[in-house]
Write a protein that holds these residues in place. Sequence first.
Motif, short mmCIF file in Angstrom:
data_model
loop_
_atom_site.label_atom_id
_atom_site.label_comp_id
_atom_site.label_asym_id
_atom_site.label_seq_id
_atom_site.Cartn_x
_atom_site.Cartn_y
_atom_site.Cartn_z
N ALA A 36 0.98 -1.25 -0.02
CA ALA A 36 0.14 -0.02 0.08
C ALA A 36 0.93 1.16 0.03
O ALA A 36 0.68 2.33 -0.66
CB ALA A 36 -0.80 -0.10 1.06
N ARG A 37 1.92 1.31 0.83
CA ARG A 37 2.90 2.31 0.92
C ARG A 37 3.57 2.65 -0.53
O ARG A 37 3.65 3.78 -1.01
CB ARG A 37 3.83 2.18 1.79
N ALA A 38 3.81 1.52 -1.15
CA ALA A 38 4.49 1.58 -2.47
C ALA A 38 3.58 2.37 -3.51
O ALA A 38 3.99 2.81 -4.29
CB ALA A 38 5.00 0.17 -2.97
N ASP A 39 2.21 1.76 -3.37
CA ASP A 39 1.48 2.32 -4.31
C ASP A 39 1.08 3.81 -4.16
O ASP A 39 0.64 4.48 -5.11
CB ASP A 39 0.00 1.38 -4.14
N ALA A 40 1.34 4.23 -2.89
CA ALA A 40 0.95 5.52 -2.53
C ALA A 40 2.20 6.49 -2.88
O ALA A 40 1.83 7.53 -2.75
CB ALA A 40 0.62 5.69 -1.02
N GLY A 41 3.32 5.78 -3.13
CA GLY A 41 4.37 6.56 -3.48
C GLY A 41 5.12 7.15 -2.36
O GLY A 41 6.02 7.98 -2.42
N GLU A 42 4.97 6.56 -1.13
CA GLU A 42 5.74 6.92 -0.10
C GLU A 42 6.93 6.45 -0.24
O GLU A 42 7.57 5.40 -0.36
CB GLU A 42 4.79 6.14 1.11
N VAL A 43 8.02 7.46 0.25
CA VAL A 43 9.29 6.98 0.52
C VAL A 43 9.91 7.33 1.61
O VAL A 43 9.74 8.15 2.39
CB VAL A 43 10.18 8.21 -0.54
N ALA A 44 10.64 6.24 1.89
CA ALA A 44 11.32 6.27 3.31
C ALA A 44 12.57 6.72 3.42
O ALA A 44 13.09 7.32 2.07
CB ALA A 44 11.54 4.78 3.88
N ALA A 45 13.25 7.01 4.49
CA ALA A 45 14.47 7.71 4.67
C ALA A 45 15.40 6.67 3.75
O ALA A 45 15.43 5.33 3.66
CB ALA A 45 15.01 7.67 5.78
N PRO A 46 16.69 7.10 3.26
CA PRO A 46 17.40 6.54 2.20
C PRO A 46 18.06 5.14 3.02
O PRO A 46 18.22 4.17 2.56
CB PRO A 46 18.59 7.43 2.18
N SER A 47 18.56 5.45 4.49
CA SER A 47 19.04 4.49 5.11
C SER A 47 18.24 3.12 5.22
O SER A 47 18.63 2.06 5.23
CB SER A 47 19.33 4.92 6.56
N ALA A 48 16.86 3.34 5.27
CA ALA A 48 15.94 2.24 5.11
C ALA A 48 16.36 1.41 3.95
O ALA A 48 15.59 0.21 4.02
CB ALA A 48 14.62 2.57 5.34
N HIS A 49 16.74 1.90 3.05
CA HIS A 49 16.72 0.87 1.83
C HIS A 49 18.41 0.40 1.50
O HIS A 49 18.62 -0.26 0.59
CB HIS A 49 16.31 1.73 0.62
N VAL A 50 19.08 0.70 2.43
CA VAL A 50 20.71 0.27 2.22
C VAL A 50 20.79 -0.76 3.33
O VAL A 50 21.01 -0.52 4.52
CB VAL A 50 21.44 1.51 2.49
N PRO A 51 20.90 -1.93 2.89
CA PRO A 51 21.03 -3.28 3.55
C PRO A 51 22.43 -2.88 4.28
O PRO A 51 23.40 -2.44 3.85
CB PRO A 51 21.16 -4.44 2.76
N GLY A 52 22.15 -3.35 5.71
CA GLY A 52 23.44 -3.27 6.64
C GLY A 52 23.77 -1.93 7.44
O GLY A 52 24.57 -1.75 8.14
N THR A 53 22.69 -1.14 7.10
CA THR A 53 22.79 0.32 7.80
C THR A 53 21.96 0.41 8.92
O THR A 53 21.83 1.31 9.77
CB THR A 53 22.65 1.15 6.79
N GLN A 54 21.04 -0.79 9.42
CA GLN A 54 20.00 -0.70 10.25
C GLN A 54 20.53 -1.23 11.53
O GLN A 54 21.38 -1.86 11.84
CB GLN A 54 18.71 -1.42 9.82
N LYS A 55 19.63 -1.11 12.62
CA LYS A 55 19.99 -1.74 13.98
C LYS A 55 18.97 -2.84 14.19
O LYS A 55 17.86 -2.81 13.96
CB LYS A 55 19.61 -0.56 15.13
N VAL A 56 19.53 -3.99 14.75
CA VAL A 56 19.01 -5.02 15.02
C VAL A 56 18.83 -5.38 16.48
O VAL A 56 19.88 -5.52 16.99
CB VAL A 56 19.68 -6.37 14.20
N TYR A 57 17.89 -5.92 17.03
CA TYR A 57 17.84 -6.33 18.47
C TYR A 57 17.54 -7.73 18.40
O TYR A 57 16.97 -8.36 17.80
CB TYR A 57 16.59 -5.60 19.13
N VAL A 58 18.68 -8.30 19.38
CA VAL A 58 18.42 -9.88 19.17
C VAL A 58 18.28 -10.28 20.87
O VAL A 58 18.72 -9.85 21.84
CB VAL A 58 20.07 -10.32 19.11
N LYS A 59 17.13 -11.17 20.77
CA LYS A 59 16.85 -11.51 22.14
C LYS A 59 16.78 -13.11 22.11
O LYS A 59 16.47 -14.00 21.01
CB LYS A 59 15.19 -11.16 22.35
#
Length: 684
Positions: A36-59
């Motif tokens: 739905a977001r893609a259809d609406a043309g919503e664009v996230a921050a660039p870092s959201a699309h660059v693999p390896g730049t995000q934060k991961v919580y491990v439990k």
Amino acid sequence: MDPCSTNDDIEDLMPQLETQRAATGVRIKQHSLSKARADAGEVAAPSAHVPGTQKVYVKTYGCSHNASDSEYMAGLLQDYGYTLVGEASREEADVWLINSCTVKNPSQDHMATDIARGRAMDKPVIVAGCVSQAEPSLNTLQGLSLIGVQQIERVVDVVREALAGNTVRLLERRVRPSLDLPKVRRNPLVEIIPINTGCLGSCTYCKTVYARGRLGSYEPSALLSRLDSAVAEGVAEVWLTSEDAGAYGRDLGSSLPSLLEAMLERVPEGRMLRVGMTNPPYILQQLPAIAKLLSHPRCYAFLHVPVQSGSNRVLHTMRREYTREEFCRVADTLLASVPSLLLATDIICGMPGETEEDHQQTLALVRKYRFPVLNISQFYPRPGTLAAKMKRVPTHVVKERTRELSALFNSYTTFDTLLNTTLEVLVTDSTAVSRPGATPQLIAHDKGYVQVLLPYVPEHMGCWLQVRVTHTSKFHVLATVLRVLRPPPSGASADKATVDAAGVDPTLSPDRPKTGRKAADAVKQQVNAQNGIASPDASSERVATTEHAAPALPPPADGCVQADIESSRETCARAADERRMQATPIFSANSGLALAEAKGPTTGAVRLDAHSPHGEVRRLGRRLNESVFGALVHAWAVCSRWLSGAAADLRSGRPRAVLTVSLLFAIGLTGLRTSRSSLVFSKG
């Protein structure tokens, strides 16, 4: 070659989606919200699309085998560039990775609570471990990405797809995961090596075999190579873990004694090896050799041998494949042959069909051996197991037997003879600080694996110390340091971040001890001074050792409490010790116990998070999620427990009035919880 790479990358599977929809092992679909977001043309921050730049919580939940899997997955993620965050920073994470345990109901319930909390925060949630492998169709797991126990090498692929809004399920049983993978240790001084996966048993109450499968042993050469790497990286202890260490090598024509003998030849002086859990059937034929190896100076005199019941009739119902007499033979032989052996065991109370006479036989066994470490668990019917279909013992009877066994266990002490004695101990950990201003203690063990608590001196981390015992208690002894016998091991890397296997960010607390270059220098100088040896020039040493300074030890999660005591595969004395020693129970490196988040609201406000991988407005504040949603989860748990107990009460013929009172009590608890949560939310 990249350890994460495979011949069938997820991206290559996308064109084959329609033709492979019915295939098992891999399944990919796109979330409707992302579409739905893609259809609406919503664009996230660039870092959201660059693999390896995000934060991961491990439990992590469960045994030390699960902890090892989490360390490998964390290593792969960090190696790819992802940032690992801990409990205190989980709300800042872009994706949650939960490594699950299927041993008992409580750990699975806590996993479900974590999943619900993550979903309420709009986090992509990935579930790995035994639950995802054994019960992928579980309602709690619907719509989530799953990683099977033999697919942990592909965690980077799954995280990347989850962040892109896709659901990925990798559950195909392949070869065992490689041991030669990047690793982020929860404790930089402790290496956990799985020597085999699965088991040869068919216990009627156990579901682990559905997840881990049948016995699969690692080749001795692979295990020795992993040991060499860990030693070179500066670990002080090596734990051998598996679902049943005694069965190691039966599928290879090898054996546990031959593996231990080869490993002990490679363990340097000053390092220690710890053998994990073994079931009685597969150690009976190896008792003389095992006793000899446990007596080795570089092997802890510790063994975890679950008995589960003192009744032959109950053992037969469990399909444990041994008798009470055979367990006694194992215990008597080892206790007589291995000086200062610490024998740990597990007992299940209320197995279907257990009579009062069976229970009394179990109590008699505990009185005979006075186990220093005893993991007591109520019977939990695991879906899909044979025991789940058996007629259950009434709930109130199970609880009474559990209380009686616990009272017996707490009635005796086993370390009194150590008072005023001198011990040689290895320091590998420290207690957590439960309140501001409190001082932690160092955690050490002697050859017999007795837990020794010492004054907090950061420079002693990783050292061998000579200590005098000044106080004894049920689960540990207190001691004072007489002198340093050996400095910390060299070779640990200081530039590699560490994260708790339960998801604890080591960078969040400056209170943990450090074993870096300055600490090692200070201890070396102290040892040299005691022995009359002049210290070499520090500058000449620094060239060779600067890159090998050990990192700071990560803290257990602040605000965590231990959930129902898990009969995990590698539980030892430290877990019970720290539960009683601190005002707020904590996660212990040895425990492998399930963790539950501390309940209660935290501060938070509605905000637009531009760096979210989904880039949407977080309409519900954190306080709403933590309070109202928490009340619903609590109500569901209370009602589930009441219905289960009511069914058992009806079968046992208890009066209807008692059931009515029980129902009113359950409703009252839920009402109080809901009122409290609503009040807290309104105050915000």
